[in-house]
Design an enzyme around this catalytic site. Structure first.
Site, PDB file in Angstrom:
ATOM      1  N   THR B  17      45.247  36.753  48.043  1.00 32.66           N
ATOM      2  CA  THR B  17      44.851  37.146  49.400  1.00 32.66           C
ATOM      3  C   THR B  17      43.534  36.504  49.835  1.00 32.66           C
ATOM      4  O   THR B  17      43.112  36.651  50.968  1.00 32.66           O
ATOM      5  CB  THR B  17      44.724  38.678  49.515  1.00 32.66           C
ATOM      6  N   GLY B  18      42.872  35.778  48.946  1.00 28.99           N
ATOM      7  CA  GLY B  18      41.598  35.132  49.300  1.00 28.99           C
ATOM      8  C   GLY B  18      41.806  33.818  50.043  1.00 28.99           C
ATOM      9  O   GLY B  18      42.926  33.324  50.157  1.00 28.99           O
ATOM     10  N   ARG B  19      40.702  33.271  50.533  1.00 30.60           N
ATOM     11  CA  ARG B  19      40.733  32.030  51.314  1.00 30.60           C
ATOM     12  C   ARG B  19      41.408  30.895  50.544  1.00 30.60           C
ATOM     13  O   ARG B  19      42.371  30.284  51.003  1.00 30.60           O
ATOM     14  CB  ARG B  19      39.290  31.647  51.666  1.00 30.60           C
ATOM     15  N   LYS B  43      45.262  45.422  46.825  1.00 28.69           N
ATOM     16  CA  LYS B  43      45.961  44.902  48.003  1.00 28.69           C
ATOM     17  C   LYS B  43      47.456  44.758  47.747  1.00 28.69           C
ATOM     18  O   LYS B  43      48.146  43.998  48.435  1.00 28.69           O
ATOM     19  CB  LYS B  43      45.353  43.567  48.428  1.00 28.69           C
ATOM     20  N   GLU B 216      34.969  10.866  29.939  1.00 21.94           N
ATOM     21  CA  GLU B 216      33.576  10.860  30.380  1.00 21.94           C
ATOM     22  C   GLU B 216      32.687  11.046  29.166  1.00 21.94           C
ATOM     23  O   GLU B 216      33.153  11.488  28.116  1.00 21.94           O
ATOM     24  CB  GLU B 216      33.320  11.999  31.378  1.00 21.94           C
ATOM     25  N   HIS B 255      18.401  19.438  19.653  1.00 20.20           N
ATOM     26  CA  HIS B 255      18.760  18.509  18.594  1.00 20.20           C
ATOM     27  C   HIS B 255      20.096  18.888  17.968  1.00 20.20           C
ATOM     28  O   HIS B 255      20.697  18.105  17.275  1.00 20.20           O
ATOM     29  CB  HIS B 255      17.695  18.534  17.494  1.00 20.20           C
TER      30      HIS B 255
END
Ligand code: SF4
Ligand code: SF4
Lengths: 478, 300
Positions: B17-19, B43, B216, B255
């Site tokens: 239900t969040g953005r 909810k 990386e 270290h």
């Protein structure tokens, strides 16, 4: 200080408190035998420069009569996905070399998070590293406490070097260093950490300003660190604005390969609002003597790139930009983003070019080199930009600033692009045909206004220049 | 076939239900992922984009039957609870999208996942995508873009940078070669399924003929992949690029890492190790598509 030395009986250690390793080697750790000597050492050290830092603080400690120097550390092991406790029965300055030379004196143990480091494990660890059994219990106790400290303050690393056994058999942590997890700092207000960033130096003024922007705005990520200060125009420093770690790194590599230097590292990503990108650009541009502005991310961004474009345009016009810019905004809606950048920066005094996912960082760095070399057009110079003065202001707050429509100007506006371009569609015409919120001001303030900046940027070019957005940046003078 | 995600997998969205949760549910659905349930405590009972929302993961599992994967879009401080809830409810694969999850929370999740024979991708991941089959997380941003950018084929992609996952996949597709699955393992120091685990998945996938890896500096993921190759556990051709060559060697304050890991984690060390075991490491990112095409020509 003299009093401390006196309290310690005349014998003491004076340590320069500065962001540097290997202090013993350059004379930052000194033994003194009297108050007088302490004063001398202090006047010698205070104010001295070490790298880019000035020593402004000293620590005066008891001088230990050292029998043995040991080492103890905790780190997170990424492959074991667990904390690891490391112990060396030889410690002190140059521990990395010591450990490499004497692997038999180093041992480690992986800790089960649910039990923590158990005392018997600590004893086994110390024994495996060849510790004399006379010290076993005391050292194990110190190891357990070190682990508990690391766990308690959620440290990514914590180490004691040296862990000292004194002549009279005490175990003392003579020096230690704890790096708290940036992401967990919010759970430890008691630690008083001002900036939750792993830095290898104290934060600069600009670092602080940028951090306060990020701290108060959870939408997307904004990361800023200054790499260099006080450079001259001939030094070829570029203001760098990346998006996403990997793409940023590659873009910086491209700059370096073209003989540029990077003044700052900035990353706005994770779907940030235009307002955040705007603030990032303003902060980048507040550095003096830049020769260019380079924005480049991964090239194929998931986020809608026109938001970033509008943020940049607002900043570039407001400042206004006085060095050439190359903006690589590949990803979703890149055509629109490139168009915003090129069209809305056209009348600036300098050239700004926009590129997309089929243009490599290398090519873009090459373009910047050409522009900086002066191949670009000289522009008309002055650019007007909205300044917030209004005869008939209609105002409301946005999440991090405020927005105003000058209804005097809006009355003469045929296009009302603010309403059509508002991304979340929260604006409407009132009965007089003037733009107002279609929701309550409180709702707009709480986040329904996404600060997409359309009602200023689009209005300036397609409306009657009645839209104004004020996004203050605390600490940054305009 | 593909790895980890395809159209047969039944997916739960925590924080639906969040953005972000809502926006990404739309992407996943439109791209063909079977989103069968959502969860937001307090909810439950409503519908989001036609997906039923429940108050707890256990309730969602009970109502909908088996759930293969949960994608998590809750704020970082709540991730640990959400992830443990899904693990306790028996979900065997989690995709943890949020950034800035505290590292000890990640360790706690990792420990619980191991005890329960479950796995997770992320945190701080853009997710993963099998072209034409399904997507988890936010890879591609929009279904329409994802369809346009990423083509189906025999190359697996595993990357430590989210944006770069998409760019590699896009440039490879543009070079006329397609992808089986592309995975962003997550940008943090500790992740649930690092490169080596993804390599083992690709090893077992008959449709993946070779893999492209974006590594990386930092962590020991790439070195461990080299170990797998050496042990004969990963046998498919590997093309790799290691980012961060120019990264400033900052003052290191601990270290401890150097003591236990020695040369692991450095750019030079990773490149050398991978080349030693026969992987192709390209020096220029822009060479990835052509080298991939050439490598593929030799195996198919
Ligand atoms: S576009 Fe600008 S001038 Fe026109 S109505 Fe909107 S704010 Fe007013
Ligand atoms: S009012 Fe609308 S157009 Fe203006 S900044 Fe807010 S969301 Fe954007």
């Amino acid at each position: 200080m003299q009093r401390t030395v006196r309290d310690l009986g005349g014998d003491a250690v004076v340590k320069a408190q500065v962001w540097s390793t290997k202090r013993a080697a350059w004379g930052g750790i000194r033994l003194v035998a009297s108050e007088e000597e302490a004063r001398q050492v202090a006047s010698e050290l205070l104010g001295r420069k070490v790298g880019q830092f000035t020593i402004d603080r000293l620590l005066v400690e008891e001088k230990l009569s050292i029998a043995h120097e040991l080492y103890a550390g905790v780190i997170i092991d990424d492959s074991a996905r667990a904390p690891v406790v490391i112990f060396s029965s030889r410690g002190g300055s140059g521990i990395e070399e010591i450990a490499a030379e004497h692997p038999e004196s180093v041992a480690k143990v992986t800790v089960d998070l649910t039990t923590g480091l158990l005392p018997f494990q600590a004893r086994d660890l110390a024994r495996a590293a060849g510790l004399d059994r006379r010290y076993l219990n005391k050292v194990a106790d110190a190891l357990v406490k070190l682990y508990q400290t690391a766990r308690h303050c959620e440290a990514r690393s914590a180490e004691i070097n040296p862990l000292v056994i004194t002549e009279d058999g005490r175990v003392v942590a003579a020096d230690c260093r704890v790096t708290v997890d940036d992401y967990a700092v919010f759970r430890h207000p008691d630690l008083g950490i001002e900036i939750a960033r792993e830095l290898d130096r104290p934060p600069t003024q600009l670092d602080r300003i940028a951090y306060s922007v990020e701290k108060d705005d959870y939408r997307g990520t904004f990361y800023f660190i200054q790499m260099e200060e006080g450079f001259a125009p001939d030094d070829r420093y570029v203001g760098f604005h990346g998006a996403g770690g990997g793409g940023s790194m590659m873009s910086m590599d491209a700059l370096l390969q073209h003989g540029f230097k990077v003044a700052n590292f900035t990353d706005t990503s994770g779907n940030p609002p235009a307002s955040k990108v705007y603030r990032a650009a303003r902060i980048i541009l507040s550095q003096s003597n830049l020769v260019g502005y380079f924005a480049s991310g991964c090239g194929v961004a998931s986020q809608e790139q026109f938001h970033s474009a509008r943020g940049l345009v607002k900043a570039f016009r407001e400042v206004p930009l006085s060095v050439p810019g190359v903006i690589r905004l590949g990803g979703n809606s890149e055509e629109k983003a490139i168009q915003i950048i090129t069209d809305y920066c056209r009348d600036l005094a300098v050239v700004v070019e926009g590129y997309g996912k089929d243009d490599t960082p290398d090519f873009c760095a090459d373009r910047l080199e050409t522009l900086v070399a002066g191949a670009g057009k000289p522009g008309p110079g002055q650019v007007g930009w909205t300044n917030g003065e209004a005869k008939r202001p209609y105002r409301f707050e946005s999440p991090t600033g405020w927005i105003q429509f000058d209804h005097d100007l809006c009355a003469q506006c045929d296009h009302k692009v603010c309403i059509t371009e508002c991304v979340p569609q929260i604006l409407k015409e009132n009965d007089d045909g003037l733009p107002v919120l279609a929701i309550t001001k409180a709702e707009a303030q709480k986040g329904k206004c996404t600060e997409c900046l359309a009602c200023e940027v689009e209005c300036w070019f397609h409306g009657n220049r009645g839209g104004y957005i004020d996004l203050p940046i605390e600490g940054l003078e305009s | 076939m593909a790895i980890l995600i395809d159209e047969t997998k039944r997916v739960l969205v925590q924080g639906i239900t969040g953005r972000e949760g809502m926006a990404r549910t739309e992407l996943m659905q439109e791209y063909g992922t079977q989103v069968v349930a959502g969860c937001t405590p307090g909810k439950g009972g409503r519908n989001v984009l036609g997906v039923p929302v429940y108050d707890s993961v256990a309730e969602a599992v009970e109502a909908q039957g088996g759930i293969d994967i949960s994608t998590i879009f809750v704020p970082a401080p709540l991730v640990k609870d959400a992830a443990l809830e899904a693990l306790y409810a028996g979900v065997k694969l989690l995709v943890i999208v949020p950034d800035r999850v505290p590292i000890y929370d990640v360790l706690t999740i990792a420990g619980e996942a191991e005890r329960r024979g479950a796995r997770f991708i992320g945190p701080n991941t853009l997710g993963l995508l099998s072209p034409g089959r399904g997507v988890l997380g936010m890879m591609g941003g929009r279904a329409e873009s994802a369809r346009k950018w990423f083509k189906q084929g025999p190359v697996g992609v595993s990357s430590r940078s989210g944006g770069i996952t998409s760019s590699i996949a896009y440039y490879i597709s543009r070079a006329g070669v397609g992808l089986s699955t592309m995975v962003h393992v997550g940008g943090d120091a500790v992740v649930g399924m690092p490169h080596p685990e993804i390599m083992l998945e690709f090893e077992n996938d008959p449709d993946t003929k070779m893999v492209v890896m974006f590594g990386e500096i930092g962590t020991s993921q790439e070195e461990t992949v080299a170990d797998l190759i050496e042990q004969g556990r990963f046998t498919k051709p590997l093309v790799a690029y290691i980012g961060g060559k120019a990264a400033k060697e900052g003052t290191r304050f601990s270290h401890a890492g150097a003591i236990v890991e020695g040369n692991r984690g450095t750019h030079e060390g990773k490149v050398r190790r991978l080349r030693e075991v026969g992987a192709t490491v390209v020096d220029k990112f822009g060479d990835i598509p052509s080298v991939t095409r050439d490598t593929l020509a030799k195996v198919v």
